[in-house]
Write an enzyme that holds these catalytic residues in place. Structure first.
Site, PDB file in Angstrom:
ATOM      1  N   ARG A 110       0.822  -1.229   0.000  1.00 27.03           N
ATOM      2  CA  ARG A 110       0.000   0.000   0.000  1.00 27.03           C
ATOM      3  C   ARG A 110       0.844   1.262   0.000  1.00 27.03           C
ATOM      4  NH1 ARG A 110      -2.803  -1.111   5.498  1.00 27.03           N
ATOM      5  NH2 ARG A 110      -0.607  -1.669   5.852  1.00 27.03           N
ATOM      6  N   ASN A 114       2.669  24.152  13.744  1.00 25.65           N
ATOM      7  CA  ASN A 114       2.575  25.116  12.647  1.00 25.65           C
ATOM      8  C   ASN A 114       2.998  24.464  11.336  1.00 25.65           C
ATOM      9  OD1 ASN A 114       2.122  27.138  14.653  1.00 25.65           O
ATOM     10  ND2 ASN A 114       4.323  27.368  14.903  1.00 25.65           N
ATOM     11  N   ARG A 135      13.477  31.080   4.335  1.00 23.79           N
ATOM     12  CA  ARG A 135      12.822  31.541   5.574  1.00 23.79           C
ATOM     13  C   ARG A 135      13.796  31.369   6.735  1.00 23.79           C
ATOM     14  NH1 ARG A 135       6.845  31.693   5.377  1.00 23.79           N
ATOM     15  NH2 ARG A 135       6.099  30.808   3.399  1.00 23.79           N
ATOM     16  N   HIS A 172      15.217  32.108  12.388  1.00 27.18           N
ATOM     17  CA  HIS A 172      14.244  32.489  13.401  1.00 27.18           C
ATOM     18  C   HIS A 172      14.511  31.766  14.715  1.00 27.18           C
ATOM     19  CE1 HIS A 172      11.351  33.162   9.774  1.00 27.18           C
ATOM     20  NE2 HIS A 172      12.144  34.199   9.967  1.00 27.18           N
ATOM     21  N   LYS A 214      11.918  23.228  18.856  1.00 30.76           N
ATOM     22  CA  LYS A 214      11.145  22.877  17.668  1.00 30.76           C
ATOM     23  C   LYS A 214      11.533  21.477  17.192  1.00 30.76           C
ATOM     24  CE  LYS A 214      11.354  27.628  15.892  1.00 30.76           C
ATOM     25  NZ  LYS A 214      11.822  28.478  14.779  1.00 30.76           N
ATOM     26  N   TYR A 258       6.217  22.345  11.942  1.00 31.39           N
ATOM     27  CA  TYR A 258       6.945  22.663  13.164  1.00 31.39           C
ATOM     28  C   TYR A 258       6.092  22.239  14.357  1.00 31.39           C
ATOM     29  CZ  TYR A 258       8.479  26.532  10.018  1.00 31.39           C
ATOM     30  OH  TYR A 258       8.900  27.312   8.967  1.00 31.39           O
ATOM     31  N   ASP A 316      12.683  39.249   6.967  1.00 30.49           N
ATOM     32  CA  ASP A 316      13.921  38.475   6.995  1.00 30.49           C
ATOM     33  C   ASP A 316      15.058  39.217   6.292  1.00 30.49           C
ATOM     34  OD1 ASP A 316      12.753  36.445   8.430  1.00 30.49           O
ATOM     35  OD2 ASP A 316      12.481  35.105   6.722  1.00 30.49           O
TER      36      ASP A 316
END
Length: 199
Positions: A23, A49, A59, A62, A72, A132, A169
């Site tokens: 499967r 998130n 990105r 941070h 995280k 996240y 950023d």
């Protein structure tokens, strides 16, 4: 899961053991007890998130001020991305150093990012989606943004054309500015200090 510590102390790459059949495939993406066993730090998710991005989107970098701090556990659930963690803990033996991982939906690789460590990524495919799982809820005004193109960090993003970035950023402070502003967490051995004292 197979677990490897990165060159940034406290940051780990988790690789699930996949169970395939006709499967498709099944695997455990996150076991908090395993994360806690490996890191020696409690990890109880408070928020999950997602962000979806076009190819060549950058990105980061941070992080969240300590307190409240935020660990995280990140994974790519669609497409692929180049993931980077940066040690921003003042006094850490690897302060300013980084670790790069390639995360993709097929492998299920996950990265655990401890408090005080910055995180960012560059998408390698169209419509890449990252998840996240974070240890604290969003608190306005606690975010720390470091310019991902900061020359002092010299992060190996590997893009061949200018990446897509948010204005926030692109205009973020460099690591030296953040250090001078006193917003970065402090490291003492294996203990991360809050601004006003240890926790």
């Amino acid at each position: 899961m197979d677990v490897v510590e990165t060159r940034v102390p406290g940051a780990f790459v988790f690789t699930p053991r996949q169970i395939p059949d006709e499967r498709g495939v099944f695997f455990e993406a996150l076991r908090c007890d395993q994360v806690e066993e490996v890191t020696g730090v409690p990890f109880r998710p408070e928020q999950i998130n997602y962000s979806a991005s076009r190819r060549n989107t950058l990105r980061g970098i941070h992080g969240v001020a300590v307190p409240p701090g935020q660990a995280k556990y990140v994974t790519c659930v669609r497409g692929a991305l180049r993931d980077v963690v940066v040690d921003l803990r003042v006094g850490s033996p690897t302060f300013g150093e980084h670790h790069v991982s390639v995360l993709d939906a097929g492998s299920g690789h996950c990265v655990y990012v401890p408090e005080g460590v910055g995180h960012g990524f560059l998408t390698l495919t169209e419509d890449a989606c990252i998840c996240y799982v974070v240890s604290t809820r969003y608190v306005p005004g606690t975010q720390i943004d470091i310019n991902p193109l900061d020359a002092d960090l010299a992060l190996p993003w590997g893009f061949t054309e200018p990446p897509l970035m948010s204005r926030k950023d692109a205009q973020a402070q460099g690591m030296r500015e953040a250090l001078a502003a006193g917003v970065l967490a402090h490291w003492r051995g294996a203990v991360l200090e809050h601004t006003e004292g240890r926790h």
